[in-house]
Design an enzyme around this catalytic site. Sequence first.
Site, PDB file in Angstrom:
ATOM      1  N   SER A  76     -10.791  -7.491  28.458  1.00  0.00           N
ATOM      2  CA  SER A  76      -9.385  -7.311  28.839  1.00  0.00           C
ATOM      3  C   SER A  76      -8.709  -6.400  27.829  1.00  0.00           C
ATOM      4  CB  SER A  76      -8.666  -8.666  28.834  1.00  0.00           C
ATOM      5  OG  SER A  76      -7.272  -8.482  28.986  1.00  0.00           O
ATOM      6  N   TYR A 123      -6.434 -16.342  24.688  1.00  0.00           N
ATOM      7  CA  TYR A 123      -7.153 -15.502  25.660  1.00  0.00           C
ATOM      8  C   TYR A 123      -7.515 -14.153  25.033  1.00  0.00           C
ATOM      9  CZ  TYR A 123      -7.656 -12.479  29.806  1.00  0.00           C
ATOM     10  OH  TYR A 123      -8.105 -11.576  30.754  1.00  0.00           O
TER      11      TYR A 123
HETATM   12  P1  NAP Z   1      -9.225 -14.844  39.312  1.00  0.00           P
HETATM   13  O1  NAP Z   1      -8.736 -14.098  40.503  1.00  0.00           O
HETATM   14  O2  NAP Z   1      -8.428 -15.969  38.758  1.00  0.00           O
HETATM   15  O3  NAP Z   1     -10.719 -15.349  39.633  1.00  0.00           O
HETATM   16  C1  NAP Z   1     -11.384 -16.080  38.650  1.00  0.00           C
HETATM   17  C2  NAP Z   1     -12.821 -16.280  39.078  1.00  0.00           C
HETATM   18  O4  NAP Z   1     -13.530 -16.921  38.003  1.00  0.00           O
HETATM   19  C3  NAP Z   1     -12.963 -17.176  40.290  1.00  0.00           C
HETATM   20  O5  NAP Z   1     -14.058 -16.711  41.049  1.00  0.00           O
HETATM   21  C4  NAP Z   1     -13.265 -18.548  39.662  1.00  0.00           C
HETATM   22  O6  NAP Z   1     -13.985 -19.414  40.527  1.00  0.00           O
HETATM   23  C5  NAP Z   1     -14.120 -18.115  38.496  1.00  0.00           C
HETATM   24  N1  NAP Z   1     -14.178 -19.086  37.401  1.00  0.00           N
HETATM   25  C6  NAP Z   1     -13.167 -19.593  36.651  1.00  0.00           C
HETATM   26  N2  NAP Z   1     -13.628 -20.448  35.729  1.00  0.00           N
HETATM   27  C7  NAP Z   1     -14.966 -20.488  35.897  1.00  0.00           C
HETATM   28  C8  NAP Z   1     -16.017 -21.203  35.262  1.00  0.00           C
HETATM   29  N3  NAP Z   1     -15.777 -22.063  34.255  1.00  0.00           N
HETATM   30  N4  NAP Z   1     -17.297 -21.002  35.700  1.00  0.00           N
HETATM   31  C9  NAP Z   1     -17.561 -20.147  36.733  1.00  0.00           C
HETATM   32  N5  NAP Z   1     -16.592 -19.446  37.363  1.00  0.00           N
HETATM   33  C10 NAP Z   1     -15.326 -19.612  36.948  1.00  0.00           C
HETATM   34  O7  NAP Z   1      -9.474 -13.837  38.086  1.00  0.00           O
HETATM   35  P2  NAP Z   1      -9.551 -12.241  37.990  1.00  0.00           P
HETATM   36  O8  NAP Z   1      -8.190 -11.735  37.743  1.00  0.00           O
HETATM   37  O9  NAP Z   1     -10.387 -11.692  39.062  1.00  0.00           O
HETATM   38  O10 NAP Z   1     -10.313 -12.137  36.586  1.00  0.00           O
HETATM   39  C11 NAP Z   1     -11.694 -11.854  36.486  1.00  0.00           C
HETATM   40  C12 NAP Z   1     -11.975 -11.438  35.052  1.00  0.00           C
HETATM   41  O11 NAP Z   1     -11.161 -10.303  34.736  1.00  0.00           O
HETATM   42  C13 NAP Z   1     -11.644 -12.503  34.010  1.00  0.00           C
HETATM   43  O12 NAP Z   1     -12.611 -12.500  33.003  1.00  0.00           O
HETATM   44  C14 NAP Z   1     -10.292 -12.039  33.479  1.00  0.00           C
HETATM   45  O13 NAP Z   1     -10.090 -12.487  32.148  1.00  0.00           O
HETATM   46  C15 NAP Z   1     -10.472 -10.535  33.533  1.00  0.00           C
HETATM   47  N6  NAP Z   1      -9.211  -9.806  33.515  1.00  0.00           N
HETATM   48  C16 NAP Z   1      -8.318  -9.938  34.539  1.00  0.00           C
HETATM   49  C17 NAP Z   1      -7.119  -9.239  34.467  1.00  0.00           C
HETATM   50  C18 NAP Z   1      -6.064  -9.322  35.543  1.00  0.00           C
HETATM   51  O14 NAP Z   1      -4.950  -8.834  35.332  1.00  0.00           O
HETATM   52  N7  NAP Z   1      -6.357  -9.905  36.698  1.00  0.00           N
HETATM   53  C19 NAP Z   1      -6.835  -8.421  33.374  1.00  0.00           C
HETATM   54  C20 NAP Z   1      -7.787  -8.320  32.355  1.00  0.00           C
HETATM   55  C21 NAP Z   1      -8.968  -9.020  32.438  1.00  0.00           C
HETATM   56  P3  NAP Z   1     -13.225 -20.362  41.627  1.00  0.00           P
HETATM   57  O15 NAP Z   1     -12.866 -19.432  42.771  1.00  0.00           O
HETATM   58  O16 NAP Z   1     -14.239 -21.371  42.000  1.00  0.00           O
HETATM   59  O17 NAP Z   1     -12.023 -20.926  40.947  1.00  0.00           O
END
Ligand code: NAP
Length: 248
Positions: free
Chosen positions: A143, A157
């Site tokens: 991130s 985080y």
């Molecule tokens: P999201 O929409 O909240 O989706 C999270 C995903 O992770 C879901 O598939 C969830 O499964 C899964 N998950 C959560 N905890 C888990 C665990 N303990 N074991 C296995 N799976 C788990 O998140 P996102 O925004 O796509 O984020 C994905 C990645 O990008 C993360 O690492 C996040 O830190 C990073 N990121 C996101 C952003 C942003 O702005 N969105 C920015 C920077 C970095 P369930 O569906 O079963 O809950």
Amino acid sequence: MTKTVLITGGSRGIGRATARLLGALGWSVGVNYASNRAAAEATAADVERAGGRALPIAGDVSSEADVIATFDTLQQAYGRVDALVNNAGIVAPSSQLADMDLARLKRMFDVNVLGAYLCAREAARRMSTARGGAGGVIVNVSSAASRLGSPNEYIDYAGSKGAVDTLTLGLARELGPQGVRVNAVRPGLIDTEIHASGGKPERAAQLGATTPLGRPGSADEVAQSIVWLLSDAASYVTGALLDVAGGR
Ligand code: NAP
């Protein structure tokens, strides 16, 4: 030859968008998820409609037994593992460090750091040419928070993503001679459900407007970078931290 990838957190958000793109390229995709089976099944159906194969696999990345079982299930289904998208991650409600309790801190580091390390370890064990594997690629999802620090919001985080950056730098050097490239993407403000899970559904839209590109990014825009890093077009790229953050 069809390639096989495990996408942790593949059920929603950036993981789902990556699964769909890889499906269109004919990949076989392990759609790991924590608890939302319906979302994982919907993602798997999208992958198959796009032309790939997909298998939803439940497993908490912070559990060593779950991680090993997840890789075993994928390998049994498709016979091989060529790539890992180390994407599962969580945030928690905005807070100052002084107000963060131990349970929150432990869960943050268990999922975002230990989970990333365990999944990378399993991928290394199975893909390293020094261990009988055929080589492969790892893309860690870090991130922009790792370089911004996220004061008053998520410094737990941000620190967890600092560890993911450092994992990327070290593992790229460790596995380069063993046929495995390791890179990270560092998304900025991306329009997914993660912000609602931290209590701020409008966060990406509001803060995204303040970035140089003037808007939040989409999960697809991050997925395109992940897919490029997985591809042979990135065959000389390893140890890179690629910002996908609209200039933030
Ligand atoms: P999201 O929409 O909240 O989706 C999270 C995903 O992770 C879901 O598939 C969830 O499964 C899964 N998950 C959560 N905890 C888990 C665990 N303990 N074991 C296995 N799976 C788990 O998140 P996102 O925004 O796509 O984020 C994905 C990645 O990008 C993360 O690492 C996040 O830190 C990073 N990121 C996101 C952003 C942003 O702005 N969105 C920015 C920077 C970095 P369930 O569906 O079963 O809950």
